[in-house]
Design an enzyme around this catalytic site. Structure first.
Site, short mmCIF file in Angstrom:
data_model
loop_
_atom_site.label_atom_id
_atom_site.label_comp_id
_atom_site.label_asym_id
_atom_site.label_seq_id
_atom_site.Cartn_x
_atom_site.Cartn_y
_atom_site.Cartn_z
N THR A 153 0.90 -1.16 0.00
CA THR A 153 0.00 0.00 0.00
C THR A 153 0.93 1.20 0.00
OG1 THR A 153 -1.96 -0.88 1.13
CG2 THR A 153 -1.42 1.35 1.65
N GLY A 183 -10.27 -3.54 2.55
CA GLY A 183 -9.50 -3.64 3.79
C GLY A 183 -9.63 -2.39 4.64
N ASP A 184 -8.55 -2.04 5.30
CA ASP A 184 -8.54 -0.93 6.25
C ASP A 184 -8.36 0.45 5.61
OD1 ASP A 184 -5.89 -2.08 5.62
OD2 ASP A 184 -5.18 -0.32 6.73
N1 ASP Z 1 -3.83 -2.73 4.17
C1 ASP Z 1 -4.12 -3.03 2.80
C2 ASP Z 1 -5.37 -3.80 2.69
O1 ASP Z 1 -5.61 -4.63 3.52
C3 ASP Z 1 -3.04 -3.80 2.14
C4 ASP Z 1 -1.68 -3.37 2.46
O2 ASP Z 1 -1.41 -2.47 3.21
O3 ASP Z 1 -0.80 -3.96 1.90
O4 ASP Z 1 -6.07 -3.64 1.72
#
Ligand code: ASP
Length: 288
Positions: A153, A183-184
């Site tokens: 990310t 996701g978050d």
């Molecule tokens: N946090 C991100 C998600 O879960 C992925 C990531 O940070 O790599 O979509």
């Protein structure tokens, strides 16, 4: 908006993950380029909300990172679905999109939502909003190939000369994830938060674990009483309750920078007033 000029500070990340040796250079150089551009803007007096968008745009454009159209991974159906968020720590305005497809820079769509009533648009609604704002869909793109396993990310937190904090985060999500999985990254208090009086923070890692423990919010709780490096560390220990890997970048209201990770690597770039930009692939490099 504060009128007194103070020190600016900037931190960006390219994902909490395991970085393969042949991808180390690209990860480091990409962060340096983005941080150098952001530093120049902050030095000239740009506002943090503009800087975080500009830095994330540079990282989204770079195929080394899992964000934007050129670096994002695909879901179980072979489709790129992207999420992005931006927050203004002065006004607490938020703009977030999820499950957006075929758009070069999801962070720009999130930015245009920032001053609207709605804070979060998904799927077709996000695509409709993007179209109304003049974004065109890019249909002939091919998914990026990453040798580095794990998550990814991009994110940026900035404090400008006027003391205002802002955060922006963007992702292609997790490779092979369920169609429609979010996701978050677009969830305030989980993958991001910014309040000029409390701190700014952006996360990366296993989104389901980050959301279960509201990682960004926990950081803000701890940073009231300790250095942001320690607050990051304390917040990350909560992953014991929802196992997964994560990394956090953060800036305290006074401009003190903090970051940390439980993943093998975390590509991070840092700069502040009078201190040249540096890029690291793990926290332990900072002490070398
Ligand atoms: N946090 C991100 C998600 O879960 C992925 C990531 O940070 O790599 O979509």
């Amino acid at each position: 908006m504060h009128n007194i000029k103070t020190n600016w500070a900037l931190i960006a990340h390219g994902g909490a993950k395991d970085i393969a040796p042949d991808e180390e250079l690209a990860n480091r150089e990409g962060l340096m380029e983005a941080i150098a551009a952001g530093s120049t803007l902050l030095e000239k007096g740009a506002h943090s909300i503009d800087v975080v968008e500009a830095v994330v745009k540079i990282l989204e454009k770079n195929p080394a990172y899992n964000a934007g159209l050129y670096g994002s991974v695909t879901n179980e159906d072979g489709i790129i679905e992207m999420d992005a968020s931006i927050m203004d720590g002065e006004t607490l305005d938020i703009g977030a999109v999820a499950g957006i497809q075929d758009i070069e820079h999801p962070i720009m769509v999130a930015r245009l939502l920032l001053r609207e009533k709605a804070i979060f648009l998904v799927g077709d609604g996000a695509a409709k909003f993007a179209k109304e704002k003049g974004f065109s869909r890019i249909l002939n793109h091919s998914p990026a190939k990453h040798n580095s396993p794990g998550c990814d990310t991009v994110g940026c937190v900035a404090r400008d000369k006027y003391g205002a904090l802002a955060v922006a985060t963007s992702t292609g999500g997790l490779e092979g994830a369920k169609a429609g999985r979010v996701g978050d990254v677009p969830l305030p208090g989980c993958g991001f938060y910014a309040d000029s009086k409390r701190g700014g923070v952006s996360a990366s890692g296993d989104g389901e674990s980050i959301a279960r423990i509201m990682l960004a919010s926990e950081f803000l709780y701890f940073v009231r009483d300790m250095h942001p490096d320690q607050a990051v560390e304390r917040a990350l220990t909560l992953l014991e309750k929802a196992p997964g890997e994560a990394g956090l970048i953060a800036i305290a209201p006074d401009g003190t920078i903090g970051w940390g990770h439980t993943s093998p690597n975390f590509a991070v770039g840092v700069a502040s007033e009078g201190v040249k930009p540096s890029a690291y692939l793990k926290k332990s490099e900072e002490k070398l």
